[in-house]
Enzyme design. Sequence first.
Site, PDB file in Angstrom:
ATOM      1  N   ARG A  92       0.873  -1.186   0.000  1.00 56.20           N
ATOM      2  CA  ARG A  92       0.000   0.000   0.000  1.00 56.20           C
ATOM      3  C   ARG A  92       0.902   1.225   0.000  1.00 56.20           C
ATOM      4  O   ARG A  92       1.608   1.465   0.963  1.00 56.20           O
ATOM      5  CB  ARG A  92      -0.910  -0.056   1.225  1.00 56.20           C
ATOM      6  N   HIS A 147      -3.454   4.137   5.390  1.00 54.20           N
ATOM      7  CA  HIS A 147      -4.467   3.099   5.572  1.00 54.20           C
ATOM      8  C   HIS A 147      -5.830   3.601   5.109  1.00 54.20           C
ATOM      9  O   HIS A 147      -6.549   2.904   4.403  1.00 54.20           O
ATOM     10  CB  HIS A 147      -4.520   2.678   7.045  1.00 54.20           C
ATOM     11  N   TYR A 155       5.210   5.567  10.495  1.00 54.03           N
ATOM     12  CA  TYR A 155       5.548   4.161  10.733  1.00 54.03           C
ATOM     13  C   TYR A 155       6.364   3.501   9.632  1.00 54.03           C
ATOM     14  O   TYR A 155       6.639   2.314   9.694  1.00 54.03           O
ATOM     15  CB  TYR A 155       4.276   3.350  11.056  1.00 54.03           C
TER      16      TYR A 155
END
Lengths: 325, 368
Positions: B266, B270, B280
């Site tokens: 991805r 999210h 992250y």
Amino acid sequence: MSKKTYIAAITDALDICLEDDPKTLIFGEDVGKNGGVFRTTQGLQDKYGEDRVFDTPLAESGILGLATGLGVQGFRPIPEIQFMGFSFEAIDQIVGQAARMRFRFNGKQTSPMTIRTPYGGGTHTAEMHADNLENFFTGVPGLRVVMPSNPYDAKGLLISSIENNDPVLFMENLKLYRSMKDDIPDGKYTVPLDKANVVQEGTDLTIVAYGAEVNEAKKAAEKLAENNVSVEIIDLRTVSPIDTDTIFKSLEKTHKVVIVQEAQKMAGVGAQVASAISEDAILSLDAPIGRVAAPNSVYPFAQGEDYWIPGADEIVEKANEILNY
Amino acid sequence: MANKSVVDFEAIKKDLADLPKPIQVLDENSKVVDQETFDSFSDDDLVEFMKKMVWERALHEQTMNFSRQGRMGFYAPTEGEEASEMGTVLAMKKQDYLLPAYRDIPQLIQHGATVTEAYLWSRGHVLGNEYEANAMMPQIIIGAAYDEAAGVGLGIKKNKEEDKIAFTYTGDGGTSQGDSYEGMNFAGAFQTPTLFIVQNNGFAISTPRAKQTAAPSLAQKAVAAGIPSVQVDGMDILACYTVAKAARDYITAGNGPVMIETLTYRYGAHSSAGDDPKRYRTEEEVKPWHEKDPLIRLRKVLEDKGLWSDEQEDKLVEEYKSSFKDAIKEADEAPKDKVSDMLKRTFEIPTPEMRKEIEKFEAKESNE
């Protein structure tokens, strides 16, 4: 007519529904060859085959997800949760999935399932086997909760539940399974959902109860009758939704009420009944609303059950308090 | 007492980590590594695959634009996952039943929902779920669809429907939920025609795959359920399609369920609701995945064959984006979702309390 136990009445209802509709399926843990751990489904696999009555792996979420998936394919599943305490494992599939199918799809897809599960104390089972969790499930939109108190109702309500096009949680009282017999019609009959039953008429006090506590209420009424107190008993039968009209009508006559439940007092069915009365029928009353329920502890281990579950004596005590107010 | 263990656990652990190579048809440099499979595709097939990925990328870009304009509700970005999503869904047939998760909107549209409906779903409008497609609405509880996919599969089997399967998606995070195992185990026990697809895109929101499980592959998770499973290069649409097609053929031949793990990535966040991937993961980590981009990989092949050009692609993107603009306009015109309607669709037979609430809200709504 024949004399049948509560459990035999349930088996009879399942048999009739399997016979009537080839799309009905019974599945769960040990429901096949073993006929269920209580023998509720005894003989049904022999009669209808493994395709219609079958055992599943031991996983409650899987059982309920299977039911939702089968519903999508046009089946009418009757999944069994072996003991109600095991339904903790399936909360998402019941509450998060099945109960909201109609809502999600604007009615295009639904979940016409009847989840059967035994609950209730007094039989000294192991932990998690007796928990009466209706207090959780009655707060779920899209899910009906049905709790029969006798063999006649058990058969008629179960047939109504299976034929209903929305999910029904059908709670079978463990202690009543073999402790009670009724004369019931042999063929198909139904008892309507969402409708309370006036078990006996009276003029001095209304007792609202459901499940096994209806029998405790009857015992209490007998004792109260010795002092010339005339008790009206209402059996809710369906605890979500609650038939408040029948309760309100009774209160116009008796003006006093005691609400009885086997489950813990906190929130739930009795609290909802009390709240509905406070909201819409308070002027019918001339005494506070009385409540009899189990204490708010975790469901007790087997040795403590008998002291914990409310019985007829506690109902009489509370009734006298309300009558003497 | 002997110190030596009777079992060499370290050796067992090592065996688990000894994985076969993920299936590929084109490698990272667009070089054909499986000529026979590659030759099974016509030029038209290859162009069609490319168009589908361009469509998905355009859908993503336009939807992100709408999102920035405040015109979308919940939206899960799909950029980077085009080969995995389009490759697998194109191997399915219309009669198959899809159980998508929230990132699988492009597959849902490919399977029969309209873009307008997808946008309505994103905005939280019930009319977004009334599609004609054989599909469940996008699942939010990431493991739940696996249980239901076993049930749909069992229903297909009991109805004796041939050439039809249930297929479902979850992500790497979804494989940690107990339901994903329960679903696969039920499907295995009942030998249902179900295809489980795990799109391993590296992250469950911010939790990396390595923290998700100690299992060397997610495909291995099917082994415990007795289901054959395979890892495929999720940036190679030819591999994704080939494996999904083979799985479908295997399932419809009556062999029971299959699980596929696609190794994808991805690129973005999210969801459009605001997680910042920079918190992250690093640029160095993301960069190599962009180099594996599924569109670049197939585009090179097509350009070498003279089947594709920038102009052609730009024109397509223009057309697609224009259709998405029409779709959102149509979504804008949907009638308001009313509380009285919500109450009416909770039960077939409304409860007495609901009947009162319906009356109350209908009176209010008629004054609006």
